[in-house]
Design an enzyme around this catalytic site. Structure first.
Site, PDB file in Angstrom:
ATOM      1  N   ASP A  60      49.801  12.165  36.070  1.00 39.29           N
ATOM      2  CA  ASP A  60      49.909  11.383  36.945  1.00 39.29           C
ATOM      3  C   ASP A  60      52.241  11.927  37.254  1.00 39.29           C
ATOM      4  OD1 ASP A  60      50.466   9.982  39.102  1.00 39.29           O
ATOM      5  OD2 ASP A  60      50.586   8.047  37.899  1.00 39.29           O
ATOM      6  N   ASP A  84      51.715   6.433  40.050  1.00 35.22           N
ATOM      7  CA  ASP A  84      50.212   5.740  40.489  1.00 35.22           C
ATOM      8  C   ASP A  84      49.253   5.793  40.267  1.00 35.22           C
ATOM      9  OD1 ASP A  84      49.527   8.280  41.364  1.00 35.22           O
ATOM     10  OD2 ASP A  84      49.667   7.591  43.581  1.00 35.22           O
ATOM     11  N   ASP A 120      48.501  14.126  40.134  1.00 34.49           N
ATOM     12  CA  ASP A 120      48.862  14.808  41.070  1.00 34.49           C
ATOM     13  C   ASP A 120      49.352  15.828  41.038  1.00 34.49           C
ATOM     14  OD1 ASP A 120      52.055  13.978  40.378  1.00 34.49           O
ATOM     15  OD2 ASP A 120      51.643  12.428  40.956  1.00 34.49           O
ATOM     16  N   ASP A 141      32.624  25.138  48.360  1.00 35.12           N
ATOM     17  CA  ASP A 141      31.602  23.925  48.145  1.00 35.12           C
ATOM     18  C   ASP A 141      30.312  24.560  48.272  1.00 35.12           C
ATOM     19  OD1 ASP A 141      31.823  21.830  46.599  1.00 35.12           O
ATOM     20  OD2 ASP A 141      30.953  21.070  48.343  1.00 35.12           O
ATOM     21  N   ASP A 199      31.906  17.941  38.246  1.00 36.55           N
ATOM     22  CA  ASP A 199      30.595  17.100  38.524  1.00 36.55           C
ATOM     23  C   ASP A 199      28.897  17.426  37.180  1.00 36.55           C
ATOM     24  OD1 ASP A 199      31.070  16.936  41.147  1.00 36.55           O
ATOM     25  OD2 ASP A 199      30.162  19.190  41.388  1.00 36.55           O
TER      26      ASP A 199
HETATM   27  C1  NOJ Z   1      30.167  19.887  45.177  1.00 39.93           C
HETATM   28  C2  NOJ Z   1      31.254  19.333  44.078  1.00 39.93           C
HETATM   29  O1  NOJ Z   1      31.128  19.920  43.465  1.00 39.93           O
HETATM   30  C3  NOJ Z   1      31.070  17.984  44.498  1.00 39.93           C
HETATM   31  O2  NOJ Z   1      31.885  17.032  43.400  1.00 39.93           O
HETATM   32  C4  NOJ Z   1      30.785  17.615  45.642  1.00 39.93           C
HETATM   33  O3  NOJ Z   1      30.584  15.368  45.647  1.00 39.93           O
HETATM   34  C5  NOJ Z   1      29.636  17.759  46.291  1.00 39.93           C
HETATM   35  N1  NOJ Z   1      29.771  19.628  46.005  1.00 39.93           N
HETATM   36  C6  NOJ Z   1      30.039  17.427  48.173  1.00 39.93           C
HETATM   37  O4  NOJ Z   1      30.885  18.578  47.925  1.00 39.93           O
END
Ligand code: NOJ
Length: 578
Positions: free
Chosen positions: A27, A31, A35, A212, A348
């Site tokens: 950051d 905030d 960024d 994605d 993820d």
């Molecule tokens: C895969 C992304 O890596 C994840 O973070 C996201 O929630 C889903 N696709 C939906 O875009």
């Protein structure tokens, strides 16, 4: 056998990609949210680590329902992160250091606040109606009533995959949250708009895209426009996979994208696809260079092996034999013409050291062993921010620590269904919630780990006092220094870049062993996946001229005979010259 002539190896065979999740990186304005200017302050860190490419998780304008994976304007930066000018400055700073910039691009869906969707939603006869998947309710069912959805599909973020819209009396499809409606790629106008936007980014100077869930873009739609129900495996909803993953037109769409966006740029840019639910056979189709679709794919198979039949939050221990069999299949399957994106961690996934390693006594050894095994595979390695420091899972113990939409929806659904206790829900979140990877990068031992002068949007892991970049940059033998050496090895060694892969000892329950060879030179890679000594019986003596290339113990395992004794979580790479 790799038949590719060495000169034809693409540049990414010798490259390492570093993923930044901007919200948690650095950051600059107090905030509490990372960024673009914050990243700019850290470019020398990235150069010191030695990475070749930075992949930026989404910084586009977004309501942030899914932390930016819900884009409301593809051609602007969210004020949380800065401005287009800040992005240009960051790109220049990275380019000056020889680092390419890859943007994360989400085109399976947009935010529900995107103008395309608000127009689509406004009326059945809106010119943009067909840009998304609108369908009437099931025949004979009350619109909006449970079970009235056009298909039985569950969303990947819990609940149904359809949202009823009272204004027009129809449902729209959202494979993720209801704030993320799926775009209709069957409509050529949608595809043209996406390609034009991608060209705009390339013209601005970025070097590629991480796409994605790109294998979700073609839905299995029948001639009458209907979509098929999915099997109900667990829970109340059907599995949408057969209707949505690797659908009938996905390869056609990607080849069209190559023609429309990348003509003339093909060898300079990187196009990596996130492809959940993809088999080796599909992965080969996507990444075979002669087909011109994607440069490489992320498989999910090796990060689903500790998952039970109930899905992601149903946990079971990893069996190393499964990991070897899975990654081995991907290595063999993509050997000739495809290419693997190699990863343990991303935004993820939980932290690998806490997941397949030991984040207690052997944190350093297990993190460096895991890194060695991954980086020595054939493919392009990805490092997720903090992995190079062996940052650990968050170990949150209460619901109010969690921020992630997937985790929060899972909590809500589980409580509604009532089949799990709160303690059970908390236990699976602690293992696998995406927030484990999203705690702020631990830069130093000052307040908030040097991430922000404000209140961080998600708690900093208190172990930052000992686990932080400042300490590790200065220390020989640190995880950071070890990652630097692995990255240098990838840059320098043709066997690492292009050698064939052979799995060894596939039935050893604790040792991961393989070799890589090129023009008679062989690298032998060994990793002990346990906290005990292990014996690796290779069945053949290594030649006299072997040398240690890299290892994670100061005094490595015994001698390199036919049988090698490995210390807890030890990794070794041994070269046998040709
Ligand atoms: C895969 C992304 O890596 C994840 O973070 C996201 O929630 C889903 N696709 C939906 O875009």
């Amino acid at each position: 056998m790799n038949t590719e002539p060495p000169a034809a190896a693409p540049w990414w065979a010798s490259a390492v990609v570093y993923q930044i999740y901007p919200r948690s990186f650095q950051d600059s304005d107090g905030d509490g949210i990372g960024d673009l200017q914050g990243i700019r302050q850290r470019v020398d860190y990235l150069a010191e680590l030695g990475v070749d490419v930075v992949w930026l998780s989404p910084v586009y304008r977004s309501p942030q329902d899914d932390n930016g994976y819900d884009i409301s304007d593809y051609q602007d930066i969210d004020p949380l992160f800065g401005t287009l000018d800040d992005l240009d400055q960051l790109t220049s700073a990275l380019h000056e250091r020889g680092i390419k910039v890859v943007m994360d691009l989400v085109v399976n869906h947009t935010s529900h606040k995107h103008r395309w969707f608000t127009e689509s939603r406004s009326a059945k006869d809106s010119p943009r109606r067909d840009w998304y998947w609108w369908r009437p309710g099931r025949d004979g069912m009350e619109p909006g009533a449970p079970g009235g959805e056009p298909t039985n599909w569950g969303s990947l973020f819990s609940g149904p995959a359809w949202e009823y819209d009272e204004a027009t009396g129809e449902y729209y499809l959202h494979l993720f949250s209801r704030e993320q409606p799926d775009l209709n790629w069957e409509n050529p106008a949608v595809r043209e708009a996406i390609y034009a936007m991608m060209r705009w980014w390339l013209d601005r100077g970025i070097d590629g895209f991480r796409m994605d869930v790109i294998n979700f873009i073609s839905k299995n739609v029948r001639a009458d426009g209907s979509l098929p129900d999915g099997p109900v495996v667990s829970g109340p909803y059907g599995d949408p996979a057969q209707g949505t993953i690797n659908g009938p037109r996905v390869h056609e769409f990607l080849q069209e994208m190559q023609r429309e966006v990348f003509a003339g740029h093909r060898d300079a840019v990187l196009l990596v696809g996130e492809t959940p639910g993809t088999t080796v056979e599909d992965g080969l189709l996507f990444s075979d260079r002669r087909r011109s679709e994607l440069d490489m794919v992320f498989t999910f198979e090796h990060v689903s092996l500790d998952q039970g039949p109930g899905g992601k939050f149903d946990r079971k221990p990893l069996d190393l034999l499964d990991l070897k069999a899975t990654l081995g299949r991907w290595q063999t399957g993509l050997a000739d013409s495809g290419w693997n994106a190699l990863y343990w961690d991303n935004h993820d996934q939980p932290r690998i050291v806490s997941r397949y390693g030991d984040d207690g006594r052997y944190r350093v050894e297990s993190a460096t062993m895991l890194a060695t095994v991954l980086h020595l595979h054939r493919g392009t390695p990805y490092v997720y921010q903090g992995e190079e420091l062996a940052m650990t899972n968050a170990h949150f113990t209460s619901f109010d620590c969690y921020r992630d939409i997937e985790s929060l929806r899972y909590v809500a659904q589980s409580r509604e269904l009532g089949h799990l206790t709160d303690d059970q829900i908390l236990a699976s979140l602690a293992e696998v919630s995406r927030d484990n990877a999203r705690t702020p990068v631990q830069w130093d031992r000052s307040a908030n780990a040097g991430f922000t002068t404000g209140k961080p949007w998600i708690a900093v892991n208190p172990n930052y006092i000992t686990i932080n970049a400042a300490a590790q940059r200065a220390a020989r033998g640190s995880v950071f220094q070890y990652y630097r050496r692995l990255i240098m090895l990838r840059h320098a060694d043709p066997v690492v870049q292009r050698g064939d892969f052979t799995m060894l000892l596939p039935d050893h329950p604790h040792v991961y062993a393989f070799s890589r060879s090129l023009n008679g030179t062989r690298l032998l890679v060994l990793g002990n996946f346990s906290g005990h000594d292990q014996q690796a019986d290779l069945g053949q003596s290594l030649g006299d001229r072997t040398e240690l290339v890299i290892g994670n113990y100061r005094v490595p395992a015994s001698t390199f005979g036919a049988s090698i004794n490995l210390q807890p979580w030890e990794a070794l790479v041994i070269r046998e010259p040709g």
